[in-house]
Design a protein around this motif. Structure first.
Motif, short mmCIF file in Angstrom:
data_model
loop_
_atom_site.label_atom_id
_atom_site.label_comp_id
_atom_site.label_asym_id
_atom_site.label_seq_id
_atom_site.Cartn_x
_atom_site.Cartn_y
_atom_site.Cartn_z
N LEU A 66 16.10 59.86 -38.03
CA LEU A 66 15.24 60.70 -37.18
C LEU A 66 15.43 60.39 -35.71
N VAL A 67 15.61 59.10 -35.38
CA VAL A 67 15.88 58.72 -33.99
C VAL A 67 17.19 59.35 -33.52
N THR A 68 18.21 59.30 -34.37
CA THR A 68 19.50 59.89 -34.02
C THR A 68 19.36 61.40 -33.81
N LEU A 69 18.61 62.05 -34.68
CA LEU A 69 18.39 63.49 -34.53
C LEU A 69 17.68 63.81 -33.22
N GLY A 70 16.78 62.92 -32.80
CA GLY A 70 16.09 63.13 -31.52
C GLY A 70 17.05 63.08 -30.36
N ALA A 71 17.97 62.09 -30.37
CA ALA A 71 18.96 61.98 -29.30
C ALA A 71 19.89 63.19 -29.28
#
Length: 255
Positions: A66-71
């Motif tokens: 999810l963090v990667t998707l945010g970036a």
């Protein structure tokens, strides 16, 4: 050069962006603690607030995704702004944008070679936290992308300089922003997937070798910026002689 190779180049630039950003390195230990805290969040919140949407914590691996998707979402937003909403064809303005970007890259490369600490003074913003671990993780990645932009101007300048050189259309440029965003998020995902002890060892290694990393990065950026300024864009009218020098120096390596 095929589209896949071009996207891979921008992905690699994206990976290097957070790993060589001096003011971002201190965020990684906090990021690991953040993931651990968010993975445990839920049960206690649900018990005190009655919010059934956060009854269980999420696995750290899921939070890392999810963090990667945010970036990635942040960088796609930047790409949409430049390539679609503003209806700017990056290639159409390459004669103006790229020389300026490579000029900035040249200055930044000299600062890195001198191990200047000017970028460490750039303030950062703490990413937001909510009662919902999934939303918090996505927001963390989104704001991490925003923090990185002013934190590593060298790699950012390299990215914006390469996009109009590599792509001819707005759609392809948008794919470039996607690849770059995936690269920025990749270290965060990697740190989420491996053990906390190993992740801390990696971040400490980068912190201890910041000077060497800066100088190697600066040397590479210097060569790239000089080549594009003097050969590709021929800003001083010396493309021929400089091209000969580059060919004699680098042809044994590049073939």
């Amino acid at each position: 050069m095929g589209l896949g190779t071009k996207l891979l180049e921008l992905f690699v630039i994206g990976v290097g962006t957070p790993l060589t950003a001096a003011c971002a390195l201190p965020l990684y230990p906090g990021f690991l603690a953040y993931l651990a805290r968010q993975s445990r969040q839920g049960g206690s919140d649900a018990g005190t607030t009655g919010d059934t949407s956060a009854t269980t914590g999420l696995p750290i691996a899921v939070l890392g995704v999810l963090v990667t998707l945010g970036a990635v979402t942040f960088m796609l937003g930047v790409g949409v702004l430049f390539s679609l909403l503003l209806e700017i064809s990056l290639t159409a303005v390459v004669a103006v944008v790229s020389p300026v970007a490579f000029g900035i890259l040249f200055v930044v490369s000299l600062a890195l070679l001198a191990d200047a600490k000017i970028f460490t003074r750039i303030p950062t913003i703490e990413p937001p936290e909510t009662r919902h671990p999934a939303l918090s993780a996505f927001s963390y990645g989104f704001f991490f992308g925003a923090i990185i932009l002013p934190c590593n101007p060298g790699f950012i300048a390299l990215f914006f300089a390469r996009v109009p050189v590599l792509f001819d259309t707005a759609a392809e440029s948008l794919l470039g922003f996607l690849a770059f965003g995936l690269g920025i998020g990749a270290p965060l995902l990697a740190f989420a997937l491996v053990s906390e002890r190993y992740s801390r060892q990696v971040t400490r290694w980068f912190a201890r070798h910041t000077t060497a990393i800066n100088r190697v990065t600066g040397a590479v950026m210097l060569v790239v910026s000089v080549y594009y300024l003097l050969v590709v864009f021929d800003v001083l009218g010396v493309a021929g002689p400089v091209q000969t020098v580059f060919d004699s120096v680098f042809s044994p390596v590049t073939g």
